[in-house]
Design a protein around this motif. Structure first.
Motif, PDB file in Angstrom:
ATOM      1  N   VAL A 183      64.160  43.270  92.765  1.00  0.00           N
ATOM      2  CA  VAL A 183      63.887  41.825  93.048  1.00  0.00           C
ATOM      3  C   VAL A 183      64.067  42.369  94.615  1.00  0.00           C
ATOM      4  O   VAL A 183      64.989  41.894  95.490  1.00  0.00           O
ATOM      5  N   PRO A 184      63.043  42.349  95.823  1.00  0.00           N
ATOM      6  CA  PRO A 184      62.904  42.684  97.404  1.00  0.00           C
ATOM      7  C   PRO A 184      63.556  42.112  97.868  1.00  0.00           C
ATOM      8  O   PRO A 184      62.963  40.563  97.340  1.00  0.00           O
ATOM      9  N   ILE A 185      64.479  41.814  98.283  1.00  0.00           N
ATOM     10  CA  ILE A 185      65.485  40.027  99.811  1.00  0.00           C
ATOM     11  C   ILE A 185      64.571  41.191 100.781  1.00  0.00           C
ATOM     12  O   ILE A 185      64.451  41.482 101.729  1.00  0.00           O
ATOM     13  N   VAL A 186      63.233  39.155 101.235  1.00  0.00           N
ATOM     14  CA  VAL A 186      63.155  38.890 101.958  1.00  0.00           C
ATOM     15  C   VAL A 186      63.019  37.829 103.203  1.00  0.00           C
ATOM     16  O   VAL A 186      62.247  36.720 102.567  1.00  0.00           O
ATOM     17  N   PRO A 187      64.066  38.079 104.038  1.00  0.00           N
ATOM     18  CA  PRO A 187      63.873  36.854 104.874  1.00  0.00           C
ATOM     19  C   PRO A 187      63.093  36.879 105.725  1.00  0.00           C
ATOM     20  O   PRO A 187      62.486  37.124 105.793  1.00  0.00           O
ATOM     21  N   ALA A 188      62.876  35.759 106.187  1.00  0.00           N
ATOM     22  CA  ALA A 188      61.262  35.488 107.120  1.00  0.00           C
ATOM     23  C   ALA A 188      61.735  34.234 108.013  1.00  0.00           C
ATOM     24  O   ALA A 188      62.296  33.008 107.581  1.00  0.00           O
ATOM     25  N   ALA A 189      60.694  34.170 108.861  1.00  0.00           N
ATOM     26  CA  ALA A 189      61.162  32.843 110.072  1.00  0.00           C
ATOM     27  C   ALA A 189      59.337  32.867 110.850  1.00  0.00           C
ATOM     28  O   ALA A 189      59.148  33.848 110.609  1.00  0.00           O
ATOM     29  N   VAL A 190      58.900  31.973 110.944  1.00  0.00           N
ATOM     30  CA  VAL A 190      57.751  31.258 111.933  1.00  0.00           C
ATOM     31  C   VAL A 190      57.559  31.336 113.164  1.00  0.00           C
ATOM     32  O   VAL A 190      58.794  30.281 113.146  1.00  0.00           O
ATOM     33  N   ILE A 191      56.890  31.510 113.813  1.00  0.00           N
ATOM     34  CA  ILE A 191      56.969  30.682 114.408  1.00  0.00           C
ATOM     35  C   ILE A 191      56.005  30.099 115.260  1.00  0.00           C
ATOM     36  O   ILE A 191      54.772  29.594 113.718  1.00  0.00           O
ATOM     37  N   PHE A 192      55.710  28.526 115.669  1.00  0.00           N
ATOM     38  CA  PHE A 192      54.319  27.833 115.482  1.00  0.00           C
ATOM     39  C   PHE A 192      53.698  28.242 116.628  1.00  0.00           C
ATOM     40  O   PHE A 192      53.406  28.286 118.073  1.00  0.00           O
ATOM     41  N   ASP A 193      52.752  28.925 116.638  1.00  0.00           N
ATOM     42  CA  ASP A 193      51.845  29.438 117.402  1.00  0.00           C
ATOM     43  C   ASP A 193      50.329  28.935 116.929  1.00  0.00           C
ATOM     44  O   ASP A 193      49.037  28.916 118.080  1.00  0.00           O
ATOM     45  N   LEU A 194      49.968  27.164 116.386  1.00  0.00           N
ATOM     46  CA  LEU A 194      49.217  26.950 116.419  1.00  0.00           C
ATOM     47  C   LEU A 194      47.843  26.282 116.982  1.00  0.00           C
ATOM     48  O   LEU A 194      46.546  26.794 117.120  1.00  0.00           O
ATOM     49  N   PRO A 195      48.667  25.705 117.904  1.00  0.00           N
ATOM     50  CA  PRO A 195      47.891  25.438 119.445  1.00  0.00           C
ATOM     51  C   PRO A 195      47.533  26.610 120.427  1.00  0.00           C
ATOM     52  O   PRO A 195      46.952  25.821 121.334  1.00  0.00           O
ATOM     53  N   VAL A 196      47.749  27.450 120.090  1.00  0.00           N
ATOM     54  CA  VAL A 196      46.736  28.628 120.710  1.00  0.00           C
ATOM     55  C   VAL A 196      45.897  29.450 120.004  1.00  0.00           C
ATOM     56  O   VAL A 196      46.396  29.904 118.942  1.00  0.00           O
ATOM     57  N   GLY A 197      45.014  29.443 120.741  1.00  0.00           N
ATOM     58  CA  GLY A 197      43.710  30.314 119.714  1.00  0.00           C
ATOM     59  C   GLY A 197      42.867  29.635 118.994  1.00  0.00           C
ATOM     60  O   GLY A 197      42.949  28.883 119.126  1.00  0.00           O
ATOM     61  N   ASP A 198      42.883  30.575 117.981  1.00  0.00           N
ATOM     62  CA  ASP A 198      42.514  29.354 116.699  1.00  0.00           C
ATOM     63  C   ASP A 198      43.276  29.003 115.789  1.00  0.00           C
ATOM     64  O   ASP A 198      44.098  29.874 114.992  1.00  0.00           O
ATOM     65  N   PRO A 199      43.653  27.906 115.796  1.00  0.00           N
ATOM     66  CA  PRO A 199      44.891  27.545 114.727  1.00  0.00           C
ATOM     67  C   PRO A 199      44.253  28.386 112.682  1.00  0.00           C
ATOM     68  O   PRO A 199      45.142  27.940 112.052  1.00  0.00           O
ATOM     69  N   ALA A 200      43.262  28.847 112.374  1.00  0.00           N
ATOM     70  CA  ALA A 200      42.723  28.724 111.613  1.00  0.00           C
ATOM     71  C   ALA A 200      43.236  29.929 111.266  1.00  0.00           C
ATOM     72  O   ALA A 200      42.856  30.717 110.102  1.00  0.00           O
ATOM     73  N   SER A 201      43.692  30.781 111.853  1.00  0.00           N
ATOM     74  CA  SER A 201      44.038  32.504 112.589  1.00  0.00           C
ATOM     75  C   SER A 201      45.476  32.215 112.239  1.00  0.00           C
ATOM     76  O   SER A 201      46.508  32.274 112.410  1.00  0.00           O
ATOM     77  N   ARG A 202      45.460  32.525 110.699  1.00  0.00           N
ATOM     78  CA  ARG A 202      47.148  32.673 109.957  1.00  0.00           C
ATOM     79  C   ARG A 202      47.220  33.947 108.780  1.00  0.00           C
ATOM     80  O   ARG A 202      46.885  34.330 108.262  1.00  0.00           O
ATOM     81  N   PRO A 203      48.341  34.669 109.548  1.00  0.00           N
ATOM     82  CA  PRO A 203      48.960  36.056 109.213  1.00  0.00           C
ATOM     83  C   PRO A 203      48.766  35.443 106.859  1.00  0.00           C
ATOM     84  O   PRO A 203      49.282  34.249 106.765  1.00  0.00           O
ATOM     85  N   ASP A 204      49.209  35.768 106.474  1.00  0.00           N
ATOM     86  CA  ASP A 204      48.842  35.457 104.878  1.00  0.00           C
ATOM     87  C   ASP A 204      49.523  36.939 104.257  1.00  0.00           C
ATOM     88  O   ASP A 204      49.832  37.795 105.223  1.00  0.00           O
ATOM     89  N   ALA A 205      49.316  36.865 102.417  1.00  0.00           N
ATOM     90  CA  ALA A 205      50.905  37.704 102.169  1.00  0.00           C
ATOM     91  C   ALA A 205      49.965  39.803 102.312  1.00  0.00           C
ATOM     92  O   ALA A 205      51.206  40.354 102.732  1.00  0.00           O
ATOM     93  N   ALA A 206      48.294  39.716 102.638  1.00  0.00           N
ATOM     94  CA  ALA A 206      47.818  40.904 102.946  1.00  0.00           C
ATOM     95  C   ALA A 206      48.045  41.298 104.084  1.00  0.00           C
ATOM     96  O   ALA A 206      48.659  43.014 104.493  1.00  0.00           O
TER      97      ALA A 206
END
Length: 376
Positions: free
Chosen positions: A121-144
């Motif tokens: 089981v790889p241990i991968v903590p993560a955190a996000v920024i709120f960038d939806l108001p900039v550019g296209d809100p449908a532009s979202r990173p995914d697993a790929a």
């Protein structure tokens, strides 16, 4: 004041060869852009530590978006982290961490949970920024996207020396849609080497509600933290002229995102502080806490209710840890005096990294860069 030389470091620190996270052995950094959106305005940055690292975290903002932070508490059992994912896309971006996990598993990297011959089981903590108001809100990173950023990090570490992995700062990875107050933000790094040869480094994504500019002088708040001439490579002034400052302040109170700024709501600065010192999990937490001090010097105000400011801390595993099965044995740690110096440098590196992120960023999605601002 304009033309003043940056002050010297209190402990005589100098930047490492890469002036970034890869100055800490065992770490590599990779960026990837989201594959959706028109325009593509988000992405992922992965800090990989495939041999494992002691990890910790400190969350100061009022609106965090995080994953696997509870296991990083010093009182909890898991000792080893294999990567940290810094993601755009708000809470949607946490999906990218699953791709990082899958990529690590495919390479045989992870924590054995049922013995050496069982699953990992790889241990991968993560955190996000709120960038939806900039550019296209449908532009979202995914697993790929997360897996692509991991591959970029690990492949870079295999193909080239750390010192040749530099130069990826500004509008890249998780910093693609970031904005630093009323200015374009992005990804930035800085490192410091102190006696007796210990290294501390910070990599972060600046997407703060607060301002990175002194509204009275037009000078970047963190400018005086620079070591030598490290900011000169961008070829731009570190103080905005009157016209540029006026344009900046018209976008938000004091250069912030507070109305009448271009965007309100959630923001966040997220990052990693790393060291080659053999700190314990509790001492790593102190380094994460100290990095927030540097953020508060370079971004004012910081840690607001609409920020999710989060710093992870990493200390890569070495043969001296007696690692077995991906988990280091308990460390003795460093002395209080050494931890004090490392903490001070963690704060200064965070401050410097904010400046690098802003100076390297390009204007994008209607948000002006520092270069555009000082050209007025």
């Amino acid at each position: 004041m304009a033309g003043a030389e940056p002050s010297g470091d209190l402990f005589g620190a100098v930047p490492g060869p890469d002036n970034g996270l890869t100055d800490v052995p065992g770490l590599s950094v990779g960026h990837a852009s989201a594959t959706t959106g028109d325009p593509v305005s988000s992405g992922v940055t992965v800090i990989a530590c495939p041999a494992g690292a002691v990890g910790a975290v400190d969350v100061r903002g009022g609106g965090p978006g995080t994953r696997e932070t509870d296991l990083l508490k010093p009182s909890n059992s898991v000792q080893t982290v294999h990567a940290v994912a810094l993601c755009g896309g708000s809470a949607y971006g946490l999906d990218a961490a699953g791709g990082v996990m899958a990529g690590l598993e495919a390479r045989g990297i992870g924590l054995p949970v049922l013995g050496e011959d069982g699953p990992i089981v790889p241990i991968v903590p993560a955190a996000v920024i709120f960038d939806l108001p900039v550019g296209d809100p449908a532009s979202r990173p995914d697993a790929a996207t997360g897996r692509a950023a991991l591959d970029a990090a690990l492949d870079a570490a295999l193909d080239m020396p750390a010192a040749q992995q530099s130069g990826r700062a500004g509008t890249v990875g998780a910093g693609t849609g970031a904005s630093a107050g009323a200015l374009k933000g992005g990804f930035g790094e800085a490192s410091a080497v102190v006696a007796p040869g210990r290294t501390v480094a910070v990599g972060l994504v600046v997407n703060a509600a607060g301002s990175v500019v002194d509204p009275a002088t037009g000078e970047l708040w963190g400018r005086r933290s620079g070591l030598g001439d490290e900011f000169d490579r961008y070829g731009v002034p570190e103080q905005a002229p009157a016209a540029g400052l006026s344009a900046l302040l018209s976008r938000g109170l004091g250069g912030t995102k507070i109305p009448p700024g271009p965007a309100t709501g959630l923001n966040t600065t997220i990052g990693v502080v790393a060291t080659d010192a053999p700190v314990t999990k509790a001492q790593a937490e102190r380094l994460a806490m100290a990095a927030h001090d540097g953020l508060a010097r370079a971004v004012r105000p910081a840690h607001l209710p609409m920020d999710g400011d989060t710093f992870f801390a990493l200390s890569p595993v070495t043969p001296d840890d007696g690692a077995g099965g991906g988990a280091p044995l308990p460390r003795a740690g460093v002395s209080d005096a050494e931890l004090a110096v490392l903490s001070a440098e963690a704060a200064t590196c965070a401050e410097r990294a904010v400046v690098h992120a802003v100076l390297a960023a390009d204007s994008a999605f209607g948000v002006p860069s520092w270069r555009e601002t000082v050209a007025r």
